[in-house]
Write a protein that holds these residues in place. Structure first.
Motif, PDB file in Angstrom:
ATOM      1  N   PRO A  44       0.742  -1.227  -0.165  1.00 17.28           N
ATOM      2  CA  PRO A  44      -0.084  -0.057   0.026  1.00 17.28           C
ATOM      3  C   PRO A  44       0.802   1.253   0.057  1.00 17.28           C
ATOM      4  N   SER A  45       0.742   2.089  -0.955  1.00 19.16           N
ATOM      5  CA  SER A  45       1.539   3.413  -1.379  1.00 19.16           C
ATOM      6  C   SER A  45       0.533   4.165  -1.931  1.00 19.16           C
ATOM      7  N   ASP A  46       1.267   5.279  -2.230  1.00 19.02           N
ATOM      8  CA  ASP A  46       0.425   6.361  -3.132  1.00 19.02           C
ATOM      9  C   ASP A  46       0.910   6.583  -4.495  1.00 19.02           C
ATOM     10  N   SER A  47       2.337   6.340  -4.460  1.00 27.58           N
ATOM     11  CA  SER A  47       3.177   6.579  -5.639  1.00 27.58           C
ATOM     12  C   SER A  47       4.120   5.773  -5.798  1.00 27.58           C
ATOM     13  N   LEU A  48       4.732   5.444  -6.972  1.00 29.95           N
ATOM     14  CA  LEU A  48       5.897   4.760  -7.231  1.00 29.95           C
ATOM     15  C   LEU A  48       6.794   5.701  -8.578  1.00 29.95           C
ATOM     16  N   ALA A  49       8.074   5.046  -8.429  1.00 27.46           N
ATOM     17  CA  ALA A  49       8.990   5.754  -9.262  1.00 27.46           C
ATOM     18  C   ALA A  49      10.082   4.925  -9.604  1.00 27.46           C
ATOM     19  N   LEU A  50      10.872   4.866 -10.765  1.00 23.82           N
ATOM     20  CA  LEU A  50      12.090   4.077 -11.127  1.00 23.82           C
ATOM     21  C   LEU A  50      12.853   5.393 -11.508  1.00 23.82           C
ATOM     22  N   CYS A  51      14.124   5.316 -10.988  1.00 23.83           N
ATOM     23  CA  CYS A  51      15.343   6.279 -11.654  1.00 23.83           C
ATOM     24  C   CYS A  51      16.329   5.303 -12.181  1.00 23.83           C
ATOM     25  N   LEU A  52      16.402   5.554 -13.347  1.00 18.86           N
ATOM     26  CA  LEU A  52      17.557   4.860 -14.199  1.00 18.86           C
ATOM     27  C   LEU A  52      18.893   5.685 -14.274  1.00 18.86           C
ATOM     28  N   MET A  53      19.986   5.074 -13.734  1.00 20.67           N
ATOM     29  CA  MET A  53      21.187   5.663 -13.676  1.00 20.67           C
ATOM     30  C   MET A  53      22.352   5.018 -14.258  1.00 20.67           C
ATOM     31  N   ARG A  54      22.804   5.759 -15.219  1.00 24.32           N
ATOM     32  CA  ARG A  54      24.223   5.386 -15.787  1.00 24.32           C
ATOM     33  C   ARG A  54      25.404   6.109 -15.261  1.00 24.32           C
ATOM     34  N   THR A  55      26.370   5.269 -14.977  1.00 21.99           N
ATOM     35  CA  THR A  55      27.509   5.547 -13.908  1.00 21.99           C
ATOM     36  C   THR A  55      28.617   6.091 -14.972  1.00 21.99           C
ATOM     37  N   PHE A 138      25.041   0.657 -15.027  1.00 20.82           N
ATOM     38  CA  PHE A 138      23.693   0.835 -15.289  1.00 20.82           C
ATOM     39  C   PHE A 138      22.908   0.308 -14.206  1.00 20.82           C
ATOM     40  N   LEU A 139      22.085   1.177 -13.343  1.00 20.35           N
ATOM     41  CA  LEU A 139      21.386   0.800 -12.406  1.00 20.35           C
ATOM     42  C   LEU A 139      20.117   1.329 -12.246  1.00 20.35           C
ATOM     43  N   GLY A 140      19.320   0.711 -11.612  1.00 22.12           N
ATOM     44  CA  GLY A 140      18.096   1.354 -11.351  1.00 22.12           C
ATOM     45  C   GLY A 140      17.665   1.469  -9.803  1.00 22.12           C
TER      46      GLY A 140
END
Length: 364
Positions: A44-55, A138-140
């Motif tokens: 149970p949450s109100d929102s979600l997000a994915l951050c894509l990171m290139r190093t 590459f990370l998420g």
């Protein structure tokens, strides 16, 4: 899924819906939109997000937010240096952390991120996040948010942990076809490479399409007696049949087939194509890797000196006992190094280490 996590019947249904959604597309936005509703109900949450990171060459961020926007993340570049989530999850990849495990509540409420979120009209009162290592470069980072004062429980963290490996797999598949939105586009991109070998197969063995280089490799790798009547080699047909029968959890570390030969490795990665492409089909990406494959610099930089040694011997197909004898350490110590290597590099198995190393040395 962890055996210690007991889900209700409804939670099992939601988890299955989340996993199905994660495999519903090869487009990041489409995957996240399909995943949003069942996941926000499951944990149970109100929102979600994915951050894509290139190093490399520099650390670069891209936030993807399905549904309603999160104004704070739209301004993330201006506050990224004050992100209290980043350091804790980077220190423990693949481990779900709640905000009260990152810093005390008083510090949380005085943080620039929290204060800015309130100024923007969407107070992010609680966060739960996990770092997803995809490749060394590459990370998420996946995060769930609550806008009300209701702390995440350890059970919520366990629920998210139960799908973390599926999140990694979905991000990896989408990243392999980045800037494309359908399986058809994937195949067009693959077809443009003269040395790219791929098959498209419809279970159980109907060959739909194959590239010219795949024909060359099939003839080189398999004798006529190894072929099924469909034309698909029996070892690949058997692996595909097995994958189709497996549930989503069992498939995760079985989607790369590896054959060790005198002159090197032969690998095939199995990617299930989205259902929207018609009958559920699979793309089989074929590659030849020399026996002397080096440990890529990007991988080495993520590991300690001893872990890099262990990874190097893993790429030579040495077993744990052989590595222990060579390094004069206990087999249990090798096991520990291998676990750390998997966590740091975001790999599922020895076969995946081989596949990802080959990809970095010479992109597949």
């Amino acid at each position: 899924m962890s055996g210690s996590l007991k889900l209700t019947t409804h939670e099992h249904m939601l988890r299955d819906s989340v996993i199905t959604a994660l495999n519903s597309s090869l487009s990041f936005p489409q995957v996240l939109e399909a995943t949003r509703a069942p996941l926000l109900e499951l944990a149970p949450s109100d929102s979600l997000a994915l951050c894509l990171m290139r190093t490399t060459p520099v650390l670069d961020f891209q936030w993807l937010v399905p549904g309603y926007s999160i104004p704070l993340l739209e301004q993330y570049a201006s506050v990224s240096d004050h992100d209290f989530v980043r350091a804790p999850i980077f220190a423990q990849p693949n481990v779900v952390l709640r905000d009260d495990e990152m810093l005390p509540r008083k510090e949380y409420e005085h943080s620039l991120l929290y204060q800015r979120s309130r100024e923007l009209g969407l107070g992010l009162d609680h966060v739960m996040a996990v770092l997803l290592p995809i490749r060394p470069d590459f990370l998420g980072a996946f995060a769930l948010y609550r806008t009300r004062r209701r702390s995440y429980s350890s059970r919520c963290a366990a629920v998210l942990s139960s799908i973390t490996a599926h999140l990694v797999n979905a991000v990896r598949n989408c990243s392999d076809v980045q800037a494309m939105t359908t399986g058809a586009h994937l195949l067009e991109e693959l077809h443009s490479g003269s040395d790219t070998a791929y098959l498209v197969v419809e279970p159980s063995a109907r060959l739909v399409k194959r590239s010219r280089h795949a024909t060359v490799l099939l003839e080189r790798w398999f004798a006529p007696s190894d072929r099924h009547s469909s034309g698909l080699p029996l070892p690949l047909k058997e692996r595909l049949d097995a994958l189709v029968r497996m549930d989503a959890d069992a498939r995760l570390d079985k989607n790369v087939w590896v054959s060790l030969q005198a002159d090197g490795y032969r690998t095939v990665r199995f990617i299930e194509l989205p259902a929207s492409e018609g009958p559920r089909q699979w793309a089989l990406l074929m590659n030849e890797i020399p026996m002397s494959i080096p440990l890529p610099v990007d991988m080495r930089s993520k590991l300690t000196a001893r872990e890099a040694e262990v990874a190097m011997y893993m790429l030579r197909n040495w077993n744990h006992e052989q590595i222990a004898d060579e390094l004069v350490i206990a087999v249990g110590t090798v096991d520990t190094h291998v676990r750390h290597i998997r966590d740091k590099l975001g790999i599922d198995s020895r076969a995946d280490l081989l596949y990802q190393a080959a990809r970095l040395n010479k992109p597949v």
